[in-house]
Design a protein around this motif. Structure first.
Motif, PDB file in Angstrom:
ATOM      1  N   GLY A   1     -37.949 -14.367  24.042  1.00  0.00           N
ATOM      2  CA  GLY A   1     -38.626 -14.626  25.595  1.00  0.00           C
ATOM      3  C   GLY A   1     -39.190 -13.182  26.052  1.00  0.00           C
TER       4      GLY A   1
ATOM      5  N   PRO B   1     -37.913 -17.379  33.696  1.00  0.00           N
ATOM      6  CA  PRO B   1     -38.171 -17.143  32.193  1.00  0.00           C
ATOM      7  C   PRO B   1     -37.048 -16.577  31.341  1.00  0.00           C
TER       8      PRO B   1
ATOM      9  N   ARG C   1     -34.917 -19.706  30.989  1.00  0.00           N
ATOM     10  CA  ARG C   1     -35.665 -20.624  29.874  1.00  0.00           C
ATOM     11  C   ARG C   1     -35.454 -20.048  28.488  1.00  0.00           C
ATOM     12  N   ALA C   2     -35.348 -18.758  28.378  1.00  0.00           N
ATOM     13  CA  ALA C   2     -35.619 -18.189  27.108  1.00  0.00           C
ATOM     14  C   ALA C   2     -34.062 -18.367  26.412  1.00  0.00           C
TER      15      ALA C   2
END
Length: 270
Positions: free
Chosen positions: A26, A157, A160-161
């Motif tokens: 990510g 992010p 979420r990674a």
């Protein structure tokens, strides 16, 4: 020892590529890579993640050194929040387009959140609404240096990674490395496995770290909380070192052997 900022992390990861598989899993808000080091058979094996909070950069140094030394199977994410670490080390300018916001807080040298002021370890979807109620009760209603959990779970992010990596690699158990307190947290809700406490106690024996429970403000919204509630498997948070964040670099060499003993015990299941 030097600060494990993003430049240093990238240099170490480049060296690790000579003997390990490394993946970019990510990118941060500012476009910095979030790396995963895949040791041995990486699917279904334990996962270690560090660098959730900016000031806790000694955990990044520990994860990187362990990734160099370990010879078994594991997935190691040395720095979940590379923007936060660079802000804590280098100041507001490291936040890129978010630099004016970070500078306006006057807290760059005490930074824990990501670049737009969301605390990654309050952003996982684990009793997140309860986390928000506690934040509001404490007067935390907007992005800031620490403990603001975002506008919704997994809004960031960086969060979420890590959740995507877990869904892909299906780890058998996870450990989140934080600082400070020399404590081990092991439970979250009704889905905590029975084997979690015995393994936490074994990690305590080899390190002298105390098996404990986090303060209410730090309960829910965290990575180990999310993993336990979604996978019904063991998840741990280990608080590295003693003192006040950011822990001084000089503490690292004395503390790393204790952390290494914990990680080895965690990986081998006791």
């Amino acid at each position: 020892m030097v600060y494990p900022d993003y430049v240093r992390q990238t240099e170490q990861v480049r060296r690790l590529r000579e003997k390990r598989r490394v993946r970019v899993v990510g990118n941060s808000l500012c476009g910095r890579h979030i790396y995963a080091v895949l040791c041995g058979e990486a699917r279904g094996c334990p996962l270690i993640a560090a660098g959730f909070h900016g000031m806790e950069y000694l955990t990044v140094a520990a994860a990187l050194r362990f990734a160099e030394e370990y010879r078994g199977s594991a997935v190691i994410v040395p720095c979940v929040n590379p923007d936060g670490v660079d802000i804590a080390v280098h100041g507001a300018a490291a936040a890129g387009v978010y630099a004016p916001f970070v500078a306006s807080t006057g807290m760059a040298d005490r930074w824990q959140a990501n670049a737009r002021g969301v605390d990654i370890n309050h952003n996982f979807d684990a009793a997140w609404q309860c986390v928000k109620r506690r934040e509001c009760a404490a007067g935390i209603n907007a992005p800031c240096a620490t403990r603001f959990g975002g506008c919704h779970a997994e809004s960031e992010p960086e969060t979420r990674a890590l959740t995507a990596l877990c869904r892909q690699r299906n780890p058998s158990r996870v450990l989140a490395l934080h600082s400070q307190g020399r404590e081990i947290y092991w439970d979250f809700g009704q889905h905590t496995p029975r084997e979690s406490l015995p393994l936490a106690q074994k990690m305590s024996v080899v390190s002298g770290y105390r098996v404990a429970s986090p303060e209410p403000m730090a309960t829910g919204g965290g990575f180990k909380d999310w993993f336990i509630s979604r996978f019904y498997r063991c998840g741990f948070t280990v608080e590295m070192g003693l003192g006040q964040n950011p822990l001084p670099l000089r503490d690292f060499e004395a503390e790393y052997p204790l952390v290494k003993a914990i990680l080895l015990t965690f990986l081998h299941g006791g």
